[in-house]
Write a protein that holds these residues in place. Sequence first.
Motif, short mmCIF file in Angstrom:
data_model
loop_
_atom_site.label_atom_id
_atom_site.label_comp_id
_atom_site.label_asym_id
_atom_site.label_seq_id
_atom_site.Cartn_x
_atom_site.Cartn_y
_atom_site.Cartn_z
N ILE A 242 0.95 -0.99 -0.06
CA ILE A 242 0.08 0.24 -0.11
C ILE A 242 1.44 1.09 -0.31
O ILE A 242 1.24 1.55 1.01
CB ILE A 242 -0.66 -0.35 1.32
CG1 ILE A 242 -1.67 -1.64 1.32
CG2 ILE A 242 -1.85 1.07 1.23
CD1 ILE A 242 -2.90 -1.82 2.74
N LEU A 243 0.71 1.75 -1.29
CA LEU A 243 1.67 3.10 -1.33
C LEU A 243 1.15 4.56 -0.88
O LEU A 243 -0.20 4.66 -1.17
CB LEU A 243 2.98 2.56 -2.65
CG LEU A 243 2.72 2.00 -2.85
CD1 LEU A 243 3.82 2.56 -4.59
CD2 LEU A 243 4.20 1.76 -2.56
N LEU A 244 1.61 5.37 0.03
CA LEU A 244 0.91 6.13 0.28
C LEU A 244 2.21 6.98 -0.42
O LEU A 244 3.13 7.21 0.73
CB LEU A 244 1.20 6.49 2.29
CG LEU A 244 0.61 7.99 2.05
CD1 LEU A 244 -0.67 8.56 2.26
CD2 LEU A 244 -0.39 8.19 4.00
N ASP A 245 1.84 8.05 -0.68
CA ASP A 245 2.55 9.05 -1.50
C ASP A 245 3.85 8.46 -2.23
O ASP A 245 4.91 9.15 -2.32
CB ASP A 245 2.94 10.32 -0.28
CG ASP A 245 2.27 11.13 -0.96
OD1 ASP A 245 1.60 11.73 -1.78
OD2 ASP A 245 2.33 12.11 0.49
N GLY A 246 3.99 7.19 -2.68
CA GLY A 246 4.49 5.98 -3.06
C GLY A 246 5.39 5.55 -2.56
O GLY A 246 6.37 4.98 -2.80
N ALA A 247 5.82 5.45 -0.67
CA ALA A 247 6.32 4.73 0.15
C ALA A 247 5.25 4.31 0.61
O ALA A 247 4.00 4.80 1.27
CB ALA A 247 6.59 5.72 1.08
N ASP A 248 5.91 2.83 1.00
CA ASP A 248 4.67 1.19 1.26
C ASP A 248 4.85 2.10 2.95
O ASP A 248 5.69 1.48 3.61
CB ASP A 248 5.34 -0.05 1.00
CG ASP A 248 4.60 -0.77 1.26
OD1 ASP A 248 3.55 -0.67 2.22
OD2 ASP A 248 5.06 -1.60 1.78
N ILE A 249 3.36 1.72 3.06
CA ILE A 249 2.92 2.22 4.87
C ILE A 249 3.43 0.59 5.35
O ILE A 249 3.03 0.74 6.86
CB ILE A 249 1.57 2.67 5.48
CG1 ILE A 249 0.43 1.42 4.40
CG2 ILE A 249 0.99 3.88 4.60
CD1 ILE A 249 -0.10 1.84 5.21
N TYR A 250 4.02 -0.69 5.15
CA TYR A 250 3.50 -1.34 5.97
C TYR A 250 4.95 -1.59 5.83
O TYR A 250 5.99 -2.63 6.28
CB TYR A 250 3.17 -2.65 5.16
CG TYR A 250 2.03 -2.81 5.20
CD1 TYR A 250 1.15 -3.77 6.96
CD2 TYR A 250 0.65 -2.22 5.17
CE1 TYR A 250 0.14 -3.00 7.37
CE2 TYR A 250 -0.56 -1.95 5.50
CZ TYR A 250 -0.95 -2.53 6.95
OH TYR A 250 -2.19 -3.12 7.39
N ASP A 251 5.17 -0.93 5.29
CA ASP A 251 7.34 -0.92 5.67
C ASP A 251 7.78 -0.61 7.23
O ASP A 251 7.15 -0.22 7.95
CB ASP A 251 8.06 0.28 4.58
CG ASP A 251 9.98 0.56 4.67
OD1 ASP A 251 10.02 0.36 3.87
OD2 ASP A 251 10.71 0.67 5.60
#
Lengths: 266, 436
Positions: free
Chosen positions: A80-89
């Motif tokens: 799930i990318l929020l502004d291109g960054a994975d929020i599950y990182d």
Amino acid sequence: MQMLAEVDTPVENEEKAIISARDVSVFYGDKQALNKVSLEIPVNKITSLIGPSGCGKSTFLRCLNRMNDTVEGCRVEGKILLDGADIYDAKVDEVLLRARVGMVFQKPNPFPKSIYDNVAYGPRIHGLAHNKDELDDIVLTSLEKAGLLKEVRDRLNSTGTGLSGGQQQRLCIARALAVQPDIILMDEPCSALDPIATAKVEELIEELRENYTIIIVTHSMQQAARISQKTAFFHLGEIVEVGDTEQLFTSPKDERTQGYITGRFG
Amino acid sequence: MTDMAPTSSSAKSWDSDETRANLKRRHRSEKRFRVLGLTAIFIALTLLAILIISIAGKGATAFIQTTISLDVTFAEQKIDPKGTRDQEVLRGASYGSLVREALRAEFPEVKSRKDLRVLFNLVSNGSPNKLRKMVMENPELIGQTVRVQFAASDDIDMFTKGYIPRDVPEDDRRVKDKEIAWYDQLAEKGMVETRFNSDFFTSGDSREPEIAGIWGAIVGSFYTLFITFMISFPVGVMSAIYLEEFAPKNKFTDIVEVNINNLAAVPSIVFGLLGLALFLNVAHLPRSAPVVGGLTLALMTLPTIIIAARASIRAIPDSIRDAALGLGASRQQMVFHHVLPLSMPGIMTGTIIGLSQALGETAPLLMIGMVAFIVDIPGGVTDPATVLPVQIFLWADSPERAFVEKTSGAIIVLLGFLVFMNAVAVMLRKKFERRW
């Protein structure tokens, strides 16, 4: 919040997506609730998620601010990318994520504290105000934005649970706005409200669209049709059809969508 | 019946004999059950009433004390012949002889040694101590003659209260005819009085029933419960929070949960043995001290508090947790800002009930030596002390007739404390009760 914005936003062909979900699968223990769901959420629009009970739309919504983390035995796959960054990182702190992605729940759930403290709670824990005046300012603006200020101005210190259901839900929206999120998730926000209170909340949601991206789960197809610009139809843990609200409701491509919106099942 | 025939063949007739009989049976059964319930309540209340009436009946007189007033001459040559007024001299003087002089002055006709000994026994054996205290507090008394109110000896006290009747044969009663005659003389002169027994509430234990009091036990109970609270409350609440809000649900936490519930059912004497082995034999803490009693009772109270705290934490609806987490509160903030404050009334109720259990507990304290005979009022948690229920146990074990009323009196005080604590618990619950 900053670390989420490091990667450039992928440009969609038609509109800018603030969230893009890619092949998201969710498991509760052995049970699979979502199966490879992909969805682009356009910025500053209202996206509604519809579908019969148990289709996974609330599960999907709760993935977007990682509220599923609180559920024992829940596992999320995909990106799930929020502004291109994975929020599950692993580097992402879910506390900051939830400050950016606010949530309004099905049942109005104000804290059993004063109206003021309800709204001030978020800014307080995130240190958004440096003194009492700034905090007052945030609280009043948030209540104003939620269209509640006129009704509660002279009783900010009375308890939030003493308000009517519709007022409570708008208080919860004000509480979410006070943290200054970009995105607001709404999980059937009107299902516990009467038609008049519902109308008020819907009006409020439409106003909020100017400054916020809103994702709303709803059981009411009329509501989805009235307020949203984009609609996704969920069925049995998958997205069956997604498109502009008008197009989806007037000329659905899939016959299951057709069946659901004409009331043949669900 | 025929014109009311049901339209569908499967419909039941609500007016048949069978239905009526069935209904009657149902009503009868319900009535029987109500009567049974009422009987049960009646039996319970009767037993409770018997308990309270018997204790109150026996214990009421413990709050009344018989006194005998005597004119005491604080002769200087007896107390402080050199006139130094030194504290040590004042302490060491023979005050017993002052009491005896006073009695002799009242009854100059008594001459034989045997009779004198009986005469001196009219007033409490603690009387010299009373005079010593008076003189040490106020040395001005020396050289004066003052009327002093002494506690009567326990036998005279019992006689006054009617527990020793005059009409039984002299051989069968502890107060002999001569004593009765002296007593009557004193009473005639208005020197015998009964008054509220304040000594009962202000003095420590004593071998003399007439001057034995429960203050030492109350202070001991207070220190013990204080230690119990300080240990079991934070530990219990923290365990409950961790188990409910943070711990993963797995085999290990299941085992912990089962064991906590089992711990609540362990007989208290076992905790006493554990306290003896652990706190006295290993840690070498002082014997008979509230600190050890408190630690032991904390072990016992812990499961009660954990169970109550978990239940009231679980009663907080998830919507509140969601609301806090949804705003970006951390789990700890969610717990300490919302869940814990909201569940506090329930936790406090459970804690008070746990503490009132601990207040009434005797067996484990016997094991760690809090059953010792202690006269001094404890001044801290490491001083030897006893507690209310153990005091009751000690007095119930004493042979003197006068300890019977003391025992019941102490029971009344203990029950008073327990009722008070439970009333506070109920009030807390009522006041902060919240419907979601």
